[in-house]
Design a protein around this motif. Structure first.
Motif, PDB file in Angstrom:
ATOM      1  N   TYR A  98       0.808  -1.219   0.000  1.00 10.87           N
ATOM      2  CA  TYR A  98       0.000   0.000   0.000  1.00 10.87           C
ATOM      3  C   TYR A  98       0.839   1.267   0.000  1.00 10.87           C
ATOM      4  O   TYR A  98       0.317   2.361  -0.213  1.00 10.87           O
ATOM      5  CB  TYR A  98      -1.025   0.026   1.143  1.00 10.87           C
ATOM      6  N   TYR A 128       5.593  -0.741   2.847  1.00  9.33           N
ATOM      7  CA  TYR A 128       4.437  -0.996   3.697  1.00  9.33           C
ATOM      8  C   TYR A 128       3.463  -1.971   3.030  1.00  9.33           C
ATOM      9  O   TYR A 128       3.125  -1.799   1.856  1.00  9.33           O
ATOM     10  CB  TYR A 128       3.700   0.309   3.969  1.00  9.33           C
ATOM     11  N   VAL A 135      -0.264  -4.485   3.687  1.00 11.43           N
ATOM     12  CA  VAL A 135      -1.392  -5.003   4.458  1.00 11.43           C
ATOM     13  C   VAL A 135      -1.267  -6.514   4.378  1.00 11.43           C
ATOM     14  O   VAL A 135      -1.242  -7.085   3.289  1.00 11.43           O
ATOM     15  CB  VAL A 135      -2.751  -4.547   3.884  1.00 11.43           C
ATOM     16  N   THR A 192      -0.644  -4.931   9.486  1.00  6.12           N
ATOM     17  CA  THR A 192       0.271  -4.369   8.498  1.00  6.12           C
ATOM     18  C   THR A 192       1.710  -4.658   8.894  1.00  6.12           C
ATOM     19  O   THR A 192       1.994  -4.977  10.054  1.00  6.12           O
ATOM     20  CB  THR A 192       0.099  -2.843   8.377  1.00  6.12           C
ATOM     21  N   LEU A 235      -2.574   4.142   4.351  1.00  6.51           N
ATOM     22  CA  LEU A 235      -3.202   2.884   4.760  1.00  6.51           C
ATOM     23  C   LEU A 235      -4.725   3.015   4.790  1.00  6.51           C
ATOM     24  O   LEU A 235      -5.439   2.183   4.222  1.00  6.51           O
ATOM     25  CB  LEU A 235      -2.691   2.444   6.132  1.00  6.51           C
TER      26      LEU A 235
END
Length: 125
Positions: free
Chosen positions: A23, A34, A36, A51, A115
């Motif tokens: 994401y 990053y 998820v 995450t 996010l």
């Protein structure tokens, strides 16, 4: 009765995602990557996600479990941990942060902003 149980199973399967999804990519300001890892829809506008952030040079991985409210565009940190190296999933229990957490508004440009935007867009799909 069989149809009822089948419907419940389909709802359960479609409300939970267990696939690593990027994401936020590294930038000049933030070299972390990053993802998820899990996404569970809890209520129509509230999801729970796990995450991870892989730090610069793959030195560490931080994990955060949060609740996201898409109606209010806020998040609530439930738990987290940091582990050495690159980890696909936590290898030890996450530390509970919920007693010290509160629903938090977004700051434009932050990783939490990205996010929440990502998760809420997926919720609409």
């Amino acid at each position: 009765m069989k149809i009822f149980y089948t419907a419940i199973m389909l709802i359960s399967v479609t409300s939970f995602c267990d696939a690593k999804e990027l994401y936020r990519e590294p930038t000049a300001r933030d070299s972390g990557t990053y993802y998820v890892l899990t996404h569970e829809k809890m209520e129509p506008n509230v999801s729970k996600v796990l995450t991870n952030r892989i730090g610069k040079g793959n030195e560490y991985t931080s994990f955060t479990e949060l609740k996201i409210n898409c109606a209010s565009k806020q998040y609530f940190e439930l738990a987290g941990s940091i582990e050495d190296g690159v980890q696909e999933k936590p290898t030890k229990p996450l530390k509970d942060w919920s007693s010290k957490s509160k629903w938090t508004s977004l700051v434009s440009g932050s990783s939490k902003y990205d996010l929440v935007q990502f998760v809420c867009k997926k919720n609409k799909a």
